[in-house]
Motif scaffolding. Structure first.
Motif, mmCIF file in Angstrom:
data_model
loop_
_atom_site.group_PDB
_atom_site.id
_atom_site.type_symbol
_atom_site.label_atom_id
_atom_site.label_comp_id
_atom_site.label_asym_id
_atom_site.label_seq_id
_atom_site.Cartn_x
_atom_site.Cartn_y
_atom_site.Cartn_z
ATOM 1 N N THR A 6 0.885 -1.081 -0.054
ATOM 2 C CA THR A 6 0.133 0.026 -0.089
ATOM 3 C C THR A 6 1.077 1.246 0.032
ATOM 4 N N GLN A 7 0.329 2.248 -0.253
ATOM 5 C CA GLN A 7 0.981 3.706 -0.577
ATOM 6 C C GLN A 7 0.905 4.539 0.998
ATOM 7 N N SER A 9 1.303 8.022 2.994
ATOM 8 C CA SER A 9 1.251 9.280 2.547
ATOM 9 C C SER A 9 2.566 10.154 3.281
ATOM 10 N N ALA A 151 3.962 -1.521 3.289
ATOM 11 C CA ALA A 151 3.779 0.009 2.480
ATOM 12 C C ALA A 151 5.013 0.699 2.310
ATOM 13 N N GLY A 153 6.184 5.191 1.405
ATOM 14 C CA GLY A 153 5.832 6.401 0.738
ATOM 15 C C GLY A 153 7.007 7.005 0.715
#
Length: 163
Positions: A6-7, A9, A151, A153
Motif C-alpha cells: 500500500t502507499q 502518505s 507499505a 511512501g
C-alpha cells in the motif's frame, strides 16, 4: 505470491514534494533533519524505516540518512532529530551509517555546485522490528526488510548550490 504494497502518505511541513529543500535542512544551513509526517499506515505495521538518498551524486547514490526500528505508534519525526546511534525520543529508533564518513544520523543535502540534486525520503512500513544494531548500512537495512515491507511512501526534494 508477492504481497501487495500500500502507499503511505509522506509529507513535510518544511518543503513540498518536488520542491526545493530550504537551506536550514542542508550543509549550508543548520543541517537539521526536516519534520516528516506520515499517514495511511497499515494497521499491522510493527515498525518503520526511513532512508534518504541522493541518486544524482557524482560517485553514485549517496546516503543521507538511515533510521530504522521506528515504533509503529510513531507517525511523525520532529525537525532536527539528533545524530547518534539511537533516538530515545523516538522509542530507541536506531540510526545507520550515512555517506558522510559513516556518520550516524541525518546529513543534509550538500551537493557539488551546479545542477539541482534530488533527495528521496523513502519511508517503509514493516511487519516486524529489524533488530539490527545501530550503525547498519542502507544495504543491511534493505536486506533485513526484504519480505517484510507492508507499505511505502516517498517524498522528493531538490537542492542546488550556486555555481
Amino acid at each position: 505470491m508477492a504481497k501487495t504494497l500500500t502507499q503511505l502518505s509522506l509529507t513535510s511541513a518544511g518543503f513540498k514534494d518536488g520542491a526545493a529543500i530550504p537551506v536550514q535542512f542542508t550543509c549550508d544551513g543548520a543541517n537539521q533533519s526536516p519534520p516528516l509526517t506520515w499517514a495511511d499506515t497499515p494497521e499491522n505495521a510493527a515498525s518503520y524505516a526511513l532512508i534518504v538518498e541522493d541518486p544524482d551524486a557524482p560517485g553514485g547514490t549517496f546516503i543521507h540518512w538511515v533510521l530504522y526500528d521506528i515504533p509503529a505508534t510513531t507517525h511523525a519525526l520532529p525537525q532536527g532529530v539528533a545524530q547518534g546511534p539511537s533516538v530515545s525520543a523516538l522509542g530507541g529508533a536506531k540510526q545507520g551509517r550515512t555517506g558522510f564518513k559513516n556518520t550516524l544520523g541525518y546529513g543534509g543535502p550538500c551537493p557539488p555546485k551546479g545542477a539541482p540534486h534530488h533527495y528521496h525520503f523513502k519511508l517503509f512500513a514493516l511487519d516486524k522490528t529489524l533488530g539490527l544494531e545501530s550503525g547498519a548500512t542502507r544495504d543491511q537495512v534493505m536486506d533485513a526488510m526484504r519480505g517484510h515491507e507492508l507499505a511505502r511512501g516517498e517524498l522528493v526534494g531538490t537542492y542546488a548550490r550556486k555555481a
